[in-house]
Design an enzyme around this catalytic site. Structure first.
Site, PDB file in Angstrom:
ATOM      1  N   ASP A  59      43.424  33.560  49.092  1.00 12.39           N
ATOM      2  CA  ASP A  59      42.003  33.628  48.745  1.00 12.39           C
ATOM      3  C   ASP A  59      41.835  33.843  47.244  1.00 12.39           C
ATOM      4  O   ASP A  59      40.718  33.846  46.723  1.00 12.39           O
ATOM      5  CB  ASP A  59      41.246  34.658  49.579  1.00 12.39           C
ATOM      6  CG  ASP A  59      41.788  36.066  49.410  1.00 12.39           C
ATOM      7  OD1 ASP A  59      42.774  36.245  48.676  1.00 12.39           O
ATOM      8  OD2 ASP A  59      41.209  36.990  50.022  1.00 12.39           O
ATOM      9  N   SER A  60      42.953  33.955  46.517  1.00  9.48           N
ATOM     10  CA  SER A  60      42.888  33.893  45.046  1.00  9.48           C
ATOM     11  C   SER A  60      42.282  32.561  44.620  1.00  9.48           C
ATOM     12  O   SER A  60      41.760  32.445  43.501  1.00  9.48           O
ATOM     13  CB  SER A  60      44.285  34.067  44.433  1.00  9.48           C
ATOM     14  OG  SER A  60      45.209  33.170  45.036  1.00  9.48           O
ATOM     15  N   ASP A  98      45.272  32.598  53.913  1.00  9.22           N
ATOM     16  CA  ASP A  98      44.612  33.905  53.839  1.00  9.22           C
ATOM     17  C   ASP A  98      43.338  33.893  54.679  1.00  9.22           C
ATOM     18  O   ASP A  98      42.516  32.972  54.547  1.00  9.22           O
ATOM     19  CB  ASP A  98      44.199  34.180  52.386  1.00  9.22           C
ATOM     20  CG  ASP A  98      45.029  35.268  51.748  1.00  9.22           C
ATOM     21  OD1 ASP A  98      45.608  36.106  52.469  1.00  9.22           O
ATOM     22  OD2 ASP A  98      45.109  35.267  50.499  1.00  9.22           O
ATOM     23  N   LYS A 128      47.434  35.275  56.838  1.00  6.87           N
ATOM     24  CA  LYS A 128      47.702  36.556  56.164  1.00  6.87           C
ATOM     25  C   LYS A 128      46.412  37.367  56.154  1.00  6.87           C
ATOM     26  O   LYS A 128      45.326  36.804  55.971  1.00  6.87           O
ATOM     27  CB  LYS A 128      48.187  36.317  54.727  1.00  6.87           C
ATOM     28  CG  LYS A 128      48.421  37.616  53.943  1.00  6.87           C
ATOM     29  CD  LYS A 128      49.232  37.407  52.671  1.00  6.87           C
ATOM     30  CE  LYS A 128      48.445  36.917  51.495  1.00  6.87           C
ATOM     31  NZ  LYS A 128      47.327  37.819  51.088  1.00  6.87           N
ATOM     32  N   GLU A 130      44.811  41.399  54.837  1.00 10.54           N
ATOM     33  CA  GLU A 130      45.084  42.465  53.868  1.00 10.54           C
ATOM     34  C   GLU A 130      44.914  43.857  54.465  1.00 10.54           C
ATOM     35  O   GLU A 130      44.003  44.088  55.277  1.00 10.54           O
ATOM     36  CB  GLU A 130      44.139  42.327  52.659  1.00 10.54           C
ATOM     37  CG  GLU A 130      44.440  41.105  51.811  1.00 10.54           C
ATOM     38  CD  GLU A 130      43.676  41.102  50.492  1.00 10.54           C
ATOM     39  OE1 GLU A 130      42.952  42.074  50.185  1.00 10.54           O
ATOM     40  OE2 GLU A 130      43.821  40.104  49.759  1.00 10.54           O
ATOM     41  N   GLU A 197      52.072  44.101  46.920  1.00 11.81           N
ATOM     42  CA  GLU A 197      51.468  43.702  45.640  1.00 11.81           C
ATOM     43  C   GLU A 197      51.238  44.920  44.738  1.00 11.81           C
ATOM     44  O   GLU A 197      50.600  45.910  45.153  1.00 11.81           O
ATOM     45  CB  GLU A 197      50.127  42.967  45.865  1.00 11.81           C
ATOM     46  CG  GLU A 197      49.479  42.575  44.540  1.00 11.81           C
ATOM     47  CD  GLU A 197      48.349  41.567  44.663  1.00 11.81           C
ATOM     48  OE1 GLU A 197      48.097  41.046  45.774  1.00 11.81           O
ATOM     49  OE2 GLU A 197      47.721  41.288  43.613  1.00 11.81           O
TER      50      GLU A 197
HETATM   51  O1  KIV Z   1      45.438  35.392  47.424  1.00 11.73           O
HETATM   52  C1  KIV Z   1      46.578  35.413  46.948  1.00 11.73           C
HETATM   53  O2  KIV Z   1      46.964  34.597  46.102  1.00 11.73           O
HETATM   54  C2  KIV Z   1      47.491  36.454  47.412  1.00 11.73           C
HETATM   55  C3  KIV Z   1      48.813  36.593  46.721  1.00 11.73           C
HETATM   56  C4  KIV Z   1      48.632  37.248  45.409  1.00 11.73           C
HETATM   57  C5  KIV Z   1      49.815  37.296  47.550  1.00 11.73           C
HETATM   58  O3  KIV Z   1      47.167  37.184  48.300  1.00 11.73           O
END
Ligand code: KIV
Length: 294
Positions: A59-60, A98, A128, A130, A197
């Site tokens: 989600d970055s 994510d 994934k 969090e 992280e």
């Molecule tokens: O969203 C993302 O890019 C991440 C990574 C930094 C692990 O969660």
């Protein structure tokens, strides 16, 4: 993580799709696991050609490709589109998506319904999520529903405000213990891997003794089973220096700007297009065309 040199990876055409047991085996053998983010067809193709093991549609992408100020606003629909595009560019790496903020926290049912969309509509192999706390219960429910889950502890950007901002976590004994509690709970809930992280390297190293599933680090030192970096950070496709843990391998933002600037100048000075970039027509046909035009 082993420092023993490993054999050169097989050429892309001969590689087989990466599986969860293979990641576990890499951990057992001490072979570093390589993960990178990707958010579209070309970045996924780059990850494929480079031979990475895992691609994360993080989600970055909310910030790197959609221009949001944080990861919080990105919607499920937007993430699905990024994930589906990345899927089309991949053949071998495991594809992890994510789950965006607000799409899994409310209930196990919500988490399962969202994760199923990523698997069915966007071709994700795993999802994934969090944090610890209620995310542990969500992870357990997803695993029971047949969806592989990667956990994520330490700095969790979706809840960065509650953590006091984008800063390293686990820097006191109590906060390090909180990170350990979350990581071990996610492992116990059935996560096939966990991201650490932005935590002190020594904390990660101490915790690695208790981790039976692969740990992928970002800003967690060299003791984890693998590393992940954000595509745009490692290739320099963004302004600013980024977090302490980023290593830049290229400065593509500068190269892309130079390319577009050169194009701009060529158009304004009529150097582009030249004869090489234009199509021809038989002179007789051109004559007839002129006659038709009158
Ligand atoms: O969203 C993302 O890019 C991440 C990574 C930094 C692990 O969660």
């Amino acid at each position: 993580m082993s420092t023993t040199p490993i054999a050169a990876p097989a050429p892309p055409s001969e590689r087989l799709p990466v599986t969860l047991p293979q990641l576990a085996e890499k951990k057992r053998l001490g072979e570093p696991i390589v993960m990178v983010t990707a958010y579209d067809f070309p970045s996924a193709q780059v990850a494929e050609a480079a031979g990475v093991d895992v691609v994360l549609v993080g989600d970055s992408g909310a910030m790197t490709v959609l221009g949001y100020p944080s990861t919080v606003p990105v919607s499920v629909q937007e993430m699905l589109m990024l994930c589906a595009a990345a899927r089309r560019g991949l053949r071998t790496p495991l594809l992890v998506a994510d789950l965006p903020f607000g799409s899994y926290e409310a209930s196990n049912e919500q988490a399962i319904a969202t994760a199923q969309r990523f698997v069915k509509e966007a071709g994700a192999d795993a999802v994934k999520l969090e944090g610890g706390g209620s995310s542990v219960e969500r992870a357990r429910a997803l695993v029971a529903a047949g969806i592989p889950v990667m956990g994520h502890v330490g700095l969790t950007p979706q809840t960065a405000t509650a953590l006091g901002g984008y800063r390293a976590q686990g820097r006191t004994a109590q906060r390090a213990h909180d990170v350990a509690r979350d990581a071990l709970a996610l492992q116990e809930a059935g996560c096939f891997a966990v991201v650490f992280e932005a935590i002190p390297a020594a904390v990660a190293q101490a915790l690695m003794e208790r981790m039976e599933v692969p740990v992928i680090g970002i800003g967690a030192g060299a003791s984890t089973d693998g590393q992940v970096l954000v595509f745009h950070d490692l290739l320099g496709i963004r302004e600013g220096v980024g977090a302490r843990f980023v290593k830049r391998y290229a400065d593509l933002q500068a190269e892309m700007t130079a390319g577009v600037r050169a194009y701009t100048e060529d158009v304004r000075t009529r150097r582009f297009p030249g004869p090489d970039h234009t199509y021809s027509i038989d002179p007789d046909e051109l004559e007839r065309f002129r006659a038709l035009l009158g």
